[in-house]
Scaffold this motif. Structure first.
Motif, mmCIF file in Angstrom:
data_model
loop_
_atom_site.group_PDB
_atom_site.id
_atom_site.type_symbol
_atom_site.label_atom_id
_atom_site.label_comp_id
_atom_site.label_asym_id
_atom_site.label_seq_id
_atom_site.Cartn_x
_atom_site.Cartn_y
_atom_site.Cartn_z
ATOM 1 N N GLU A 67 9.905 -5.363 -6.686
ATOM 2 C CA GLU A 67 8.616 -5.685 -7.275
ATOM 3 C C GLU A 67 8.143 -7.059 -6.820
ATOM 4 N N LEU A 68 6.851 -7.203 -6.809
ATOM 5 C CA LEU A 68 6.232 -8.483 -6.498
ATOM 6 C C LEU A 68 5.490 -8.955 -7.737
ATOM 7 N N THR A 69 5.286 -10.247 -7.840
ATOM 8 C CA THR A 69 4.489 -10.764 -8.951
ATOM 9 C C THR A 69 3.017 -10.448 -8.687
ATOM 10 N N GLU A 70 2.209 -10.545 -9.735
ATOM 11 C CA GLU A 70 0.768 -10.321 -9.576
ATOM 12 C C GLU A 70 0.177 -11.307 -8.579
ATOM 13 N N GLU A 71 0.681 -12.543 -8.618
ATOM 14 C CA GLU A 71 0.182 -13.572 -7.695
ATOM 15 C C GLU A 71 0.507 -13.208 -6.257
ATOM 16 N N GLU A 72 1.723 -12.684 -6.034
ATOM 17 C CA GLU A 72 2.115 -12.299 -4.676
ATOM 18 C C GLU A 72 1.288 -11.117 -4.176
ATOM 19 N N ILE A 73 1.046 -10.164 -5.053
ATOM 20 C CA ILE A 73 0.214 -9.007 -4.675
ATOM 21 C C ILE A 73 -1.199 -9.462 -4.359
ATOM 22 N N SER A 74 -1.732 -10.339 -5.212
ATOM 23 C CA SER A 74 -3.077 -10.869 -4.987
ATOM 24 C C SER A 74 -3.174 -11.599 -3.654
ATOM 25 N N SER A 75 -2.121 -12.339 -3.322
ATOM 26 C CA SER A 75 -2.100 -13.075 -2.054
ATOM 27 C C SER A 75 -2.124 -12.123 -0.863
ATOM 28 N N GLN A 101 6.321 -0.910 4.050
ATOM 29 C CA GLN A 101 7.709 -0.674 4.469
ATOM 30 C C GLN A 101 8.651 -1.741 3.918
ATOM 31 N N GLN A 102 8.141 -2.967 3.788
ATOM 32 C CA GLN A 102 8.959 -4.056 3.244
ATOM 33 C C GLN A 102 9.152 -3.921 1.742
ATOM 34 N N TYR A 103 8.140 -3.384 1.051
ATOM 35 C CA TYR A 103 8.188 -3.253 -0.409
ATOM 36 C C TYR A 103 7.929 -1.800 -0.803
ATOM 37 N N PRO A 104 8.836 -0.900 -0.425
ATOM 38 C CA PRO A 104 8.591 0.541 -0.631
ATOM 39 C C PRO A 104 8.578 0.987 -2.085
ATOM 40 N N ASN A 105 9.064 0.152 -2.993
ATOM 41 C CA ASN A 105 9.105 0.536 -4.405
ATOM 42 C C ASN A 105 8.100 -0.214 -5.265
ATOM 43 N N CYS A 106 7.249 -0.996 -4.635
ATOM 44 C CA CYS A 106 6.231 -1.738 -5.401
ATOM 45 C C CYS A 106 4.957 -0.891 -5.456
ATOM 46 N N GLU A 107 4.906 0.014 -6.444
ATOM 47 C CA GLU A 107 3.800 0.977 -6.510
ATOM 48 C C GLU A 107 2.441 0.319 -6.726
ATOM 49 N N GLN A 108 2.429 -0.802 -7.458
ATOM 50 C CA GLN A 108 1.157 -1.485 -7.689
ATOM 51 C C GLN A 108 0.567 -1.960 -6.360
#
Length: 347
Positions: A67-75, A101-108
């Motif tokens: 998972e990534l943080t909301e800030e990381e996703i926003s970036s 491919q780097q974050y295959p389980n981060c559905e958001q």
């Protein structure tokens, strides 16, 4: 994030130079420079020492977080937008693929990337959408498997919109199952399908049910705002909320009784004799309209149960008992009009 980017990020956090990193690891400065630029990657035997040197875990170094943080996703989304301003759609699409491919389980992240890629694809006439939409749909479907209910609904909504635009209405309706039965969003989407597939009677009924439900929700909200104002002893603000509540009942054609009855509590709180008399009489005179919405054209496709005489008689009896309560309406004692009216009702 590539391993070189991770090394650069955490090296700078520790205020270390490439030369310092190289010296401690026993490699050359150009080697570290190539890692950070993504030209080459560190030898596998150096991964653990690099992680220890940078005070991070191997998972962090290798970007193995699910998972990534909301800030990381926003970036990441901002970077995608920036790339669209300067690069071709194909290049950005491939960049997005690598991120997934780097974050295959981060559905958001997967869902958001799929949305932005699809929107850009739809609005850029130079792009052949057929080349990309299969992959985008696969990403939507992958996000649909998320354990997070909000992500599942968002993905279902995207798939619903896709198949509706394709006029594949049966397929679009399948994704409504991802919404709770009482979801307003689901009802609106279902009504839209009805209206676009010439099921007009069902469309009318669905939209009317949405209208009726919205009135109930708004009425509750306004009344709670009124109660908060009363707790704050802000009578002027409370009066404004009550007027809005009354206007709302008029707008949604709830009937005269609903328009009047909401004002009673404030009149009692202020011990306003004239207002109390006016509202109480109005409520009695409009008892037959307690469910005035039954006869409104706004809800003509909804089947309401008719209010029977027994219910109205009990309601009238309850109102009379309420107005006869000396503890609540003691301030009305001695008012000739009030006492005469109550006496007439009890005969």
């Amino acid at each position: 994030m590539q391993i070189g980017e991770v090394i650069r990020k955490y090296r700078k956090k520790k205020n270390m130079t490439q030369e310092e990193i190289a010296k401690r690891l026993g490699v050359t400065t150009p080697a570290v420079n190539k890692w950070e630029k993504g030209v080459t990657q560190p030898d596998i035997m150096l991964l653990a020492p690099i992680a220890r040197l940078l005070d991070i875990t191997l998972d962090t170094l290798l970007s193995f977080q699910n998972e990534l943080t909301e800030e990381e996703i926003s970036s990441i989304i901002k970077e995608i937008d920036r790339k669209f301003d300067n690069e071709s759609y194909e290049n950005v699409f491939q960049y997005a693929q690598k991120i997934i491919q780097q974050y295959p389980n981060c559905e958001q992240l997967i869902w958001q990337l799929a949305v932005i890629l699809y929107v850009r694809c739809m609005t850029d006439q130079s792009v052949n959408i057929e080349v990309y939409e299969k992959q985008i749909l696969e990403w939507y479907e992958r996000a649909l498997e998320s354990k997070n209910e909000k992500i599942r609904r968002n993905s279902a909504g995207s798939l619903f919109g896709y198949y509706r635009r394709k006029e594949m209405y049966d397929k679009a309706e399948e994704y409504l199952s991802f919404y709770p039965e009482d979801s307003m969003e689901k009802k609106q989407m279902q009504a839209l399908i009805y209206s676009e597939t010439n099921r007009k009677e069902k469309a009318y009924k669905s939209y009317e049910e949405i209208l009726f439900s919205n009135y109930q929700m708004l009425n509750i909200v306004l009344h709670r705002l009124y109660m908060l104002s009363m707790q704050d002893e802000n009578i002027e603000q409370a009066r404004k909320y009550i007027e809005k509540e009354s206007s709302l009942a008029r707008l949604f054609e709830m009937g005269r009784h609903q328009e009047i009855s909401c004002k009673l509590d404030l009149a009692v709180a202020e011990k306003n004799v004239e207002e109390t008399i006016s509202i109480a009489k109005g409520m009695f005179d409009s008892i037959e309209q307690i469910c005035g919405y039954v006869h409104s054209f706004l809800y003509s496709h909804i089947e309401f149960k008719e209010v029977d005489g027994t219910f109205l008689a009990k309601y009238r009896e309850g109102l009379l008992k309420l107005f006869s309560d000396e503890e609540t309406y003691g301030y009305m004692a001695g008012n000739e009009e009030w006492e005469t009216w109550i006496d007439q009702l009890t005969r």
